[in-house]
Motif scaffolding. Sequence first.
Motif, PDB file in Angstrom:
ATOM      1  N   GLN A   1       0.824  -1.195   0.000  1.00 56.69           N
ATOM      2  CA  GLN A   1       0.000   0.000   0.000  1.00 56.69           C
ATOM      3  C   GLN A   1       0.863   1.251   0.000  1.00 56.69           C
ATOM      4  OE1 GLN A   1      -4.076  -0.356   2.161  1.00 56.69           O
ATOM      5  NE2 GLN A   1      -2.625  -1.371   3.512  1.00 56.69           N
TER       6      GLN A   1
ATOM      7  N   VAL B   1       0.472   5.617  -0.143  1.00 57.04           N
ATOM      8  CA  VAL B   1      -0.358   6.818  -0.087  1.00 57.04           C
ATOM      9  C   VAL B   1       0.332   7.917  -0.887  1.00 57.04           C
ATOM     10  CG1 VAL B   1      -1.410   8.559   1.380  1.00 57.04           C
ATOM     11  CG2 VAL B   1      -1.300   6.193   2.145  1.00 57.04           C
TER      12      VAL B   1
ATOM     13  N   GLU C   1     -11.839   9.683  -2.034  1.00 61.50           N
ATOM     14  CA  GLU C   1     -10.734   8.750  -2.216  1.00 61.50           C
ATOM     15  C   GLU C   1     -10.719   8.153  -3.619  1.00 61.50           C
ATOM     16  OE1 GLU C   1     -11.212   5.079   0.070  1.00 61.50           O
ATOM     17  OE2 GLU C   1     -13.294   5.669   0.406  1.00 61.50           O
ATOM     18  N   GLN C   2      -9.513   7.761  -4.061  1.00 67.67           N
ATOM     19  CA  GLN C   2      -9.304   7.101  -5.337  1.00 67.67           C
ATOM     20  C   GLN C   2      -8.246   6.031  -5.153  1.00 67.67           C
ATOM     21  OE1 GLN C   2     -10.854   7.908  -8.508  1.00 67.67           O
ATOM     22  NE2 GLN C   2      -9.969   5.916  -9.007  1.00 67.67           N
ATOM     23  N   LEU C   3      -8.552   4.807  -5.569  1.00 66.24           N
ATOM     24  CA  LEU C   3      -7.619   3.699  -5.459  1.00 66.24           C
ATOM     25  C   LEU C   3      -7.131   3.300  -6.842  1.00 66.24           C
ATOM     26  CD1 LEU C   3      -8.998   3.527  -2.600  1.00 66.24           C
ATOM     27  CD2 LEU C   3      -8.581   1.068  -2.722  1.00 66.24           C
TER      28      LEU C   3
ATOM     29  N   ILE D   1      -1.007  -1.044  -4.316  1.00 71.62           N
ATOM     30  CA  ILE D   1      -2.255  -0.284  -4.255  1.00 71.62           C
ATOM     31  C   ILE D   1      -1.920   1.150  -3.875  1.00 71.62           C
ATOM     32  CG2 ILE D   1      -4.499  -0.076  -3.139  1.00 71.62           C
ATOM     33  CD1 ILE D   1      -4.295  -3.086  -2.515  1.00 71.62           C
TER      34      ILE D   1
ATOM     35  N   LEU E   1      -3.276   4.793  -2.848  1.00 71.95           N
ATOM     36  CA  LEU E   1      -4.417   5.488  -2.258  1.00 71.95           C
ATOM     37  C   LEU E   1      -4.166   6.991  -2.342  1.00 71.95           C
ATOM     38  CD1 LEU E   1      -3.497   2.959  -0.078  1.00 71.95           C
ATOM     39  CD2 LEU E   1      -5.881   3.360   0.521  1.00 71.95           C
TER      40      LEU E   1
ATOM     41  N   GLN F   1      -6.378  11.144  -2.981  1.00 76.06           N
ATOM     42  CA  GLN F   1      -7.593  11.930  -3.077  1.00 76.06           C
ATOM     43  C   GLN F   1      -7.692  12.523  -4.480  1.00 76.06           C
ATOM     44  OE1 GLN F   1      -9.900  12.419  -0.420  1.00 76.06           O
ATOM     45  NE2 GLN F   1      -8.680  10.823   0.566  1.00 76.06           N
TER      46      GLN F   1
ATOM     47  N   THR G   1     -15.928   4.058   0.996  1.00 71.72           N
ATOM     48  CA  THR G   1     -15.818   3.493   2.341  1.00 71.72           C
ATOM     49  C   THR G   1     -17.075   3.757   3.152  1.00 71.72           C
ATOM     50  OG1 THR G   1     -13.415   3.863   2.301  1.00 71.72           O
ATOM     51  CG2 THR G   1     -14.433   3.455   4.438  1.00 71.72           C
TER      52      THR G   1
ATOM     53  N   ARG H   1     -14.388  -0.998   3.064  1.00 68.75           N
ATOM     54  CA  ARG H   1     -14.054  -0.439   1.772  1.00 68.75           C
ATOM     55  C   ARG H   1     -14.701  -1.281   0.681  1.00 68.75           C
ATOM     56  NH1 ARG H   1      -7.985  -0.567   0.554  1.00 68.75           N
ATOM     57  NH2 ARG H   1      -7.880   1.049   2.173  1.00 68.75           N
TER      58      ARG H   1
ATOM     59  N   SER I   1     -14.230  -0.937  -2.627  1.00 69.95           N
ATOM     60  CA  SER I   1     -13.468  -0.854  -3.863  1.00 69.95           C
ATOM     61  C   SER I   1     -13.328  -2.213  -4.532  1.00 69.95           C
ATOM     62  CB  SER I   1     -12.078  -0.276  -3.586  1.00 69.95           C
ATOM     63  OG  SER I   1     -11.257  -0.364  -4.727  1.00 69.95           O
TER      64      SER I   1
ATOM     65  N   LEU J   1      -4.209   8.015   5.887  1.00 67.64           N
ATOM     66  CA  LEU J   1      -5.056   7.086   5.130  1.00 67.64           C
ATOM     67  C   LEU J   1      -6.494   7.278   5.549  1.00 67.64           C
ATOM     68  CD1 LEU J   1      -5.541   4.714   3.267  1.00 67.64           C
ATOM     69  CD2 LEU J   1      -4.972   3.180   5.153  1.00 67.64           C
TER      70      LEU J   1
END
Length: 251
Positions: free
Chosen positions: A18, A20, A62-64, A71, A73, A75, A159, A198, A200, A251
Amino acid sequence: MPSLSAITDVEQALDTIQLVRGNPLLKTYCVYSHSLNYSLHAGKFLAMLTTTYACHHHPIMEQLLAEDNRIVLMQDNQKSYQVLDIAPMIAFNALDLFSLKNVLTMSLEVGFNRYWSRGNTYRHYFNNFYYNAVFSLSYKELGLMGQLRKNRDYLLGETIYKGENMTVLMAVWNHARLQLGAGILFPFVNNFRSGKERLSAIAPCQSWTYAKESGNLFLLRLNYNLEFGKAYHTQRKRTNNRDTEDGMLGL
């Protein structure tokens, strides 16, 4: 409002999979809100209906992303976010209980929330029912209060944020400026929890935070009102310029 870390072009690894990432290209957006309120008051009976609708145009949510088996993560400005809240409420004030006059007050609110979250690459909906029941019984210097409330879970971005239902029962004794009380929080829960889910398609997950010590939690209240000196009317500042952002990616 995005944090400083969300609008800074920096990256921070949360773990091996993960990451950010800040987004300096975030833009401001508009929120359109409408509300309708109706109330009926007749003697000791009160009824209210509150309806609120809000539409966020290109909100920051949020945008994944999936990049190189990791992954990401971040905005980003999404398409839209809409919330509908319908909350009727009834209340009875100063009711008689057997031979006791004007000792009981109680209210009940039942609500419905509908969420529409439309992102650039996702679309989610969520319905939530909630309630809040409160009663207060007072006789001379004695009082008994209770509350039963279902948590208002909500959807934001991808989320769903969840929490524990609230239950509290308390007895108090008032004498002049002194108040003594004892009660219990969450009498029917032995493990308080809150969490999020979440939705997603890239990385769905659930996480929970537990606090076992909060279940069946007894509490004591001691309150004494002190008044001395002269009292002056004060006015709050219209602006409050301060910076509490630590600049860390979150996060």
